[in-house]
Motif scaffolding. Structure first.
Motif, mmCIF file in Angstrom:
data_model
loop_
_atom_site.group_PDB
_atom_site.id
_atom_site.type_symbol
_atom_site.label_atom_id
_atom_site.label_comp_id
_atom_site.label_asym_id
_atom_site.label_seq_id
_atom_site.Cartn_x
_atom_site.Cartn_y
_atom_site.Cartn_z
ATOM 1 N N TYR A 163 0.831 -1.208 0.000
ATOM 2 C CA TYR A 163 0.000 0.000 0.000
ATOM 3 C C TYR A 163 0.866 1.259 0.000
ATOM 4 N N LYS A 191 2.130 1.798 -3.415
ATOM 5 C CA LYS A 191 1.099 2.342 -4.301
ATOM 6 C C LYS A 191 0.954 3.854 -4.106
ATOM 7 N N ASP A 247 1.650 6.606 -6.934
ATOM 8 C CA ASP A 247 0.558 7.480 -7.358
ATOM 9 C C ASP A 247 0.944 8.949 -7.264
#
Length: 311
Positions: A118, A121, A125
């Motif tokens: 996570y 990510k 992003d």
């Protein structure tokens, strides 16, 4: 967009009075719908940061009630705080920590289990993956701002507060961050932002609130606001400058440019009888000729200034 029947955030009858007697917030009532982007505008000292600080549990209210996803911010403070992410104005991070450790540590503060996938990510992003091993003190201001967003997202909040998110960031990075905010909303995150940049609110927000002297003076859908308060201007480039408005034209909302080379007529764009034809006929009768004409729609900045003047 209008607030949903079951808002993600509800603020009711909120007041903040400091020990010296200064009232920073006065009877604030506000509801935010799930998945919307809400922009709170106001001049310095209007109460924007104080309101955010109270909602996020950093400062106590003097009176009133706040709920987040139905949880009371006082009775269920742990639950409400876990639902909220905050990107503050100040860039406060440990200068000697790496980007990766800074974001990972922030997630741990909320009791979330370690989740490297996570964190990866989030960093990807926000275009921070290549900087994951860099120490915070080596980053530019724009990169540090992105890390603050990554920290705020680390515990997977459903509501994200951005307090002046692009302060000190150049134009290119600002537009990049606008794209990131839209991507967050697409992922289901509700965004509340404060900003001094009118174009930022105009670009991103679904609804806009204006706060001044601790009071919310308006909350409106952005497009409705601009339609309701926005005016249009007819701008005539004159063949010969005017030093004053002729007596025969004083009944119109006219003004001249500083050099007298333009005649500007403000009118209500929602009315069919806007007076333009009559004005042009009068100008012709008075032998006031023009080389060109065009129209200009009021911007959100024009409306904002107008609201503060009348508040």
């Amino acid at each position: 967009m209008v607030a949903a029947v079951n808002p993600i955030l509800s603020v009711s009858d909120l007041d903040k009075i400091y020990s010296g007697g200064f009232q920073a917030l006065k009877n604030i009532n506000l509801t935010i719908a799930p998945g919307e982007i809400f922009a709170l505008l106001g001049p310095n000292g209007a109460g924007k940061t104080t309101l955010i600080s109270i909602i996020c549990g950093i400062t106590n209210a003097s009176s009133g009630r706040i709920t987040v996803a139905g949880y009371d911010s006082v009775k269920d403070s742990r639950a409400t705080r876990s639902l909220i992410g905050l990107v503050p104005q100040e860039l406060t991070t440990d200068a000697f920590e790496t980007v990766w450790d800074t974001v990972r540590f922030s997630r741990g503060l909320f009791g979330k289990p370690n989740d490297p996938a996570y964190i990866e990510k989030i960093l990807k992003d926000l275009s921070l993956w290549d900087k994951r091993k860099s120490k915070m003190m080596t980053l530019s201001g724009g990169m540090k701002r992105r890390v603050m967003i990554a920290k705020a997202l680390s515990h997977e909040p459903t509501v994200l507060f951005l307090d002046e998110p692009t302060a000190g960031v150049d134009v290119e990075l600002r537009r990049n961050m606008w794209q990131q905010v839209h991507a967050l909303r697409a992922a289901g995150v509700t965004i509340i932002l404060t900003t001094h940049y009118i174009d930022e609110a105009e670009e991103m927000a679904d609804r806009i609130g204006v706060i001044n002297h601790g009071e919310i003076i308006l909350v409106e859908d952005k497009s409705t606001l601009m339609k309701k308060l926005g005016t249009k201007e007819l701008i005539l480039d004159l063949r010969a400058p005017l030093t004053t408005i002729p007596n025969g034209l004083t009944d119109y909302a006219l003004r001249t440019a500083s050099d007298g080379a333009q005649l500007i007529y403000s009118y209500d764009s929602t009315r069919e009888d806007n007076g333009i034809s009559e004005l042009l006929n009068k100008l012709q009768a008075m032998n006031i000729t023009y080389k060109d004409l065009n129209t200009k729609q009021s911007s959100l900045e024009d409306i904002f200034v107008q609201l503060l003047r009348t508040a």
